[in-house]
Design a protein around this motif. Sequence first.
Motif, PDB file in Angstrom:
ATOM      1  N   ALA A   1       0.506  -1.220   0.182  1.00 39.51           N
ATOM      2  CA  ALA A   1      -0.048   0.062  -0.037  1.00 39.51           C
ATOM      3  C   ALA A   1       0.983   0.963  -0.012  1.00 39.51           C
ATOM      4  CB  ALA A   1      -0.777  -0.379   1.075  1.00 39.51           C
ATOM      5  N   LEU A   2       1.690   1.060   1.451  1.00 39.62           N
ATOM      6  CA  LEU A   2       2.813   2.449   0.931  1.00 39.62           C
ATOM      7  C   LEU A   2       3.567   2.583  -0.790  1.00 39.62           C
ATOM      8  CD1 LEU A   2       3.774   4.583   2.390  1.00 39.62           C
ATOM      9  CD2 LEU A   2       5.794   3.260   3.296  1.00 39.62           C
ATOM     10  N   SER A   3       3.733   1.698  -0.865  1.00 37.49           N
ATOM     11  CA  SER A   3       4.113   1.998  -2.494  1.00 37.49           C
ATOM     12  C   SER A   3       3.133   2.460  -3.665  1.00 37.49           C
ATOM     13  CB  SER A   3       5.097   0.368  -3.127  1.00 37.49           C
ATOM     14  OG  SER A   3       3.913  -0.468  -3.202  1.00 37.49           O
ATOM     15  N   VAL A   4       2.228   2.268  -3.395  1.00 34.83           N
ATOM     16  CA  VAL A   4       1.211   2.552  -4.117  1.00 34.83           C
ATOM     17  C   VAL A   4       1.028   4.701  -3.604  1.00 34.83           C
ATOM     18  CG1 VAL A   4      -1.396   2.846  -4.847  1.00 34.83           C
ATOM     19  CG2 VAL A   4      -0.388   0.419  -4.687  1.00 34.83           C
ATOM     20  N   VAL A   5       1.355   4.812  -2.769  1.00 33.55           N
ATOM     21  CA  VAL A   5       0.920   5.942  -2.604  1.00 33.55           C
ATOM     22  C   VAL A   5       2.245   7.188  -3.321  1.00 33.55           C
ATOM     23  CG1 VAL A   5       0.983   7.593  -0.557  1.00 33.55           C
ATOM     24  CG2 VAL A   5      -0.273   5.486  -0.367  1.00 33.55           C
ATOM     25  N   ILE A   6       3.138   6.231  -3.003  1.00 30.53           N
ATOM     26  CA  ILE A   6       4.525   6.971  -4.046  1.00 30.53           C
ATOM     27  C   ILE A   6       4.196   6.840  -5.069  1.00 30.53           C
ATOM     28  CG2 ILE A   6       6.576   6.246  -3.802  1.00 30.53           C
ATOM     29  CD1 ILE A   6       7.299   5.158  -1.258  1.00 30.53           C
ATOM     30  N   TYR A   7       3.936   5.749  -5.606  1.00 36.11           N
ATOM     31  CA  TYR A   7       4.399   5.905  -7.192  1.00 36.11           C
ATOM     32  C   TYR A   7       3.403   6.516  -7.811  1.00 36.11           C
ATOM     33  CZ  TYR A   7       1.517   0.974  -7.353  1.00 36.11           C
ATOM     34  OH  TYR A   7       1.223   0.547  -7.405  1.00 36.11           O
ATOM     35  N   ARG A   8       2.157   6.288  -7.770  1.00 34.18           N
ATOM     36  CA  ARG A   8       1.098   6.755  -8.109  1.00 34.18           C
ATOM     37  C   ARG A   8       1.064   8.299  -8.376  1.00 34.18           C
ATOM     38  NH1 ARG A   8      -3.685   2.961  -9.444  1.00 34.18           N
ATOM     39  NH2 ARG A   8      -5.106   4.893  -9.582  1.00 34.18           N
ATOM     40  N   PRO A   9       0.722   9.056  -7.049  1.00 33.93           N
ATOM     41  CA  PRO A   9       1.644  10.790  -7.392  1.00 33.93           C
ATOM     42  C   PRO A   9       2.468  11.091  -7.832  1.00 33.93           C
ATOM     43  CG  PRO A   9       1.063   9.610  -5.156  1.00 33.93           C
ATOM     44  CD  PRO A   9       0.767   8.117  -6.199  1.00 33.93           C
ATOM     45  N   LEU A  10       3.673  10.123  -7.733  1.00 34.63           N
ATOM     46  CA  LEU A  10       4.696  10.853  -8.143  1.00 34.63           C
ATOM     47  C   LEU A  10       4.439  10.610  -9.758  1.00 34.63           C
ATOM     48  CD1 LEU A  10       7.513  11.319  -8.013  1.00 34.63           C
ATOM     49  CD2 LEU A  10       7.871   9.084  -8.187  1.00 34.63           C
ATOM     50  N   ALA A  11       3.964   9.128 -10.587  1.00 39.91           N
ATOM     51  CA  ALA A  11       4.004   9.284 -11.646  1.00 39.91           C
ATOM     52  C   ALA A  11       2.952  10.343 -12.535  1.00 39.91           C
ATOM     53  CB  ALA A  11       3.466   8.147 -12.497  1.00 39.91           C
ATOM     54  N   LEU A  12       2.404  11.077 -11.926  1.00 42.10           N
ATOM     55  CA  LEU A  12       1.584  11.793 -12.341  1.00 42.10           C
ATOM     56  C   LEU A  12       2.250  13.449 -11.998  1.00 42.10           C
ATOM     57  CD1 LEU A  12      -1.752  10.879 -11.423  1.00 42.10           C
ATOM     58  CD2 LEU A  12      -1.269  11.234 -13.308  1.00 42.10           C
ATOM     59  N   TYR A  13       2.870  13.604 -10.570  1.00 36.01           N
ATOM     60  CA  TYR A  13       3.305  14.671 -10.521  1.00 36.01           C
ATOM     61  C   TYR A  13       4.439  14.765 -12.019  1.00 36.01           C
ATOM     62  CZ  TYR A  13       6.083  18.582  -8.323  1.00 36.01           C
ATOM     63  OH  TYR A  13       6.790  19.615  -8.107  1.00 36.01           O
ATOM     64  N   ILE A  14       5.110  13.946 -12.357  1.00 38.20           N
ATOM     65  CA  ILE A  14       5.676  14.068 -13.278  1.00 38.20           C
ATOM     66  C   ILE A  14       5.411  14.533 -14.680  1.00 38.20           C
ATOM     67  CG2 ILE A  14       7.583  12.480 -14.977  1.00 38.20           C
ATOM     68  CD1 ILE A  14       8.570  10.730 -12.401  1.00 38.20           C
ATOM     69  N   GLY A  15       4.305  13.977 -15.047  1.00 43.25           N
ATOM     70  CA  GLY A  15       3.506  14.078 -16.049  1.00 43.25           C
ATOM     71  C   GLY A  15       3.289  15.897 -15.725  1.00 43.25           C
ATOM     72  N   TYR A  16       3.052  15.963 -14.398  1.00 42.06           N
ATOM     73  CA  TYR A  16       2.240  17.881 -14.850  1.00 42.06           C
ATOM     74  C   TYR A  16       3.850  18.283 -14.826  1.00 42.06           C
ATOM     75  CZ  TYR A  16       2.452  21.915 -11.700  1.00 42.06           C
ATOM     76  OH  TYR A  16       2.519  22.840 -10.782  1.00 42.06           O
ATOM     77  N   LEU A  17       5.003  18.248 -14.349  1.00 42.57           N
ATOM     78  CA  LEU A  17       6.120  18.803 -14.401  1.00 42.57           C
ATOM     79  C   LEU A  17       6.618  18.736 -15.928  1.00 42.57           C
ATOM     80  CD1 LEU A  17       8.466  17.937 -11.258  1.00 42.57           C
ATOM     81  CD2 LEU A  17       7.678  19.296 -11.413  1.00 42.57           C
ATOM     82  N   ARG A  18       6.292  17.916 -16.881  1.00 38.99           N
ATOM     83  CA  ARG A  18       6.624  17.832 -18.001  1.00 38.99           C
ATOM     84  C   ARG A  18       5.274  18.281 -19.028  1.00 38.99           C
ATOM     85  NH1 ARG A  18      10.958  14.581 -20.127  1.00 38.99           N
ATOM     86  NH2 ARG A  18      12.814  14.458 -18.221  1.00 38.99           N
ATOM     87  N   GLU A  19       4.573  19.012 -18.465  1.00 38.44           N
ATOM     88  CA  GLU A  19       2.950  19.411 -18.502  1.00 38.44           C
ATOM     89  C   GLU A  19       2.546  18.556 -19.676  1.00 38.44           C
ATOM     90  OE1 GLU A  19       4.073  23.230 -20.597  1.00 38.44           O
ATOM     91  OE2 GLU A  19       4.354  24.053 -18.756  1.00 38.44           O
ATOM     92  N   ASP A  20       2.102  17.273 -19.622  1.00 40.03           N
ATOM     93  CA  ASP A  20       2.491  16.333 -20.497  1.00 40.03           C
ATOM     94  C   ASP A  20       1.387  15.198 -19.343  1.00 40.03           C
ATOM     95  OD1 ASP A  20       1.899  14.009 -22.198  1.00 40.03           O
ATOM     96  OD2 ASP A  20       3.686  14.179 -22.759  1.00 40.03           O
ATOM     97  N   ILE A  21       0.206  15.734 -19.749  1.00 38.98           N
ATOM     98  CA  ILE A  21      -0.424  14.136 -18.721  1.00 38.98           C
ATOM     99  C   ILE A  21      -1.321  12.948 -18.633  1.00 38.98           C
ATOM    100  CG2 ILE A  21      -2.816  14.009 -19.666  1.00 38.98           C
ATOM    101  CD1 ILE A  21      -4.343  14.514 -17.071  1.00 38.98           C
ATOM    102  N   TYR A  22      -0.305  12.247 -19.816  1.00 35.88           N
ATOM    103  CA  TYR A  22      -0.875  11.089 -20.872  1.00 35.88           C
ATOM    104  C   TYR A  22       0.823  10.411 -20.445  1.00 35.88           C
ATOM    105  CZ  TYR A  22      -4.870  12.055 -22.937  1.00 35.88           C
ATOM    106  OH  TYR A  22      -5.989  12.637 -23.156  1.00 35.88           O
TER     107      TYR A  22
END
Length: 434
Positions: free
Chosen positions: A375-396
């Motif tokens: 469960a802890l890993s899910v909390v880390i990698y799911r938001p992190l993945a979308l945050y990387i998309g935000y930084l690159r301005e690419d939701i996909y």
Amino acid sequence: MLAGLKKKLFSKDTFTGQVAILSSGSMAAQAIPLLLTPLLTRLYTPEQFGLLALFTSISVVFAILAAGKYEIAIVIPKKNQSALNLLALSLTLALITLLFWVVIFIPFNTQIAGFINNPDLSFWLYLMPLAILAIIVYEIFFSWLNRTSDYKELSYGKVLHSGSMTVIQTFLGFLGFGTGGLIIGDLIGRINGAIYYGWKTVTGNLFDRNLISKKEIKKEASIHQDFPKYTMGSTLIARIGEEAPIIMITTFFEAAFVGFFAIATRIMRMPMALLGQAITRVFFRKVSENYNNKIKSRNLIVKMWLILAAIGLPPTLIVFIFGGNLFQFVLGPEWFEAGVMAAYLTPMILAEFISTPTSMGYIVYKRQDLSPWFALSVVIYRPLALYIGYLREDIYLGIALLVFTHIFQIILYNLIIYRIMKKQEENFQDQSLV
């Protein structure tokens, strides 16, 4: 011959029969909202669906805390007296925590809505305590009826829940209720399902309130303390991870993207989730019985994985190839982006579908202590993945990273439970899988 096959297929005395009965209700339940979704997407905007998704995400997260996850334990005991006291314990905790939710959401609704960057949610947070209560009461009585093998009643309850929800949402949509039509319809559907299951529980032959006492409730709370100790925390963390995309998209991207993501996951997950949950509920009871009687179950879980893969692959492949155009044709021109998101999500949703029985294996084989780490890993990698998309301005890009990491975790999760079952079942006896 056909009559005999039908009798065997829908017999409540076999595993396949139990799955068939519950799955038939699940399929009927999901057919109603799926058939009306093209109408709903023309009555409501992507932004309004996004607000519903946010409301639902918050309610399901907090519902995990409402009864200490003792509701899951109702299925496990051999004696009905133990299960009845677990049911009473769960309901008591749900009512106690209701007061807490009232104190949190009603006075601080504006602050909470502002914190998650969606002030439009503020008014609807007044309904949050009732939504949380409806969710947990539904789950408590569902567990009891699952224990008593009342699969027809469970099926009817699912149809009542989803049917009343969708009909009310459609009716209020025609009246121009906007977001309120979606949220009120969702809430009434949950309440209807909870009331139906509660009524069927207390009027059932195996329900005897004379077996419930404060002494027995305290005893069962102590015996099953691993549920609030391990299962509740790990489930909460996992759910936060699962709902994180809604919060992250709300915070970092355009409001319409929340609605696109919500509809994409709703259409893709709804039929698979309902069928998968039906199989999981029956699987949980069957594996619990096998474990108590020292009978092997690891071949059963492998069989479930293969069956679910065969069921889930064709529809996910169609959406993967034709997602954008398919959604645009069925739901309307506003929803092309939802189809593109659905195409990106299909590999992950298929992997989740295949893995639906797995978590029950961890519970039955008493390895809940491992769940918090996943469960802890899910909390880390799911938001992190979308945050990387935000930084690159690419939701996909964010969604693609989320899908890849989640599939990797699911594979690891399934391999570990198989090894646990194999080790503990060394001295167990074999039995037919159906």
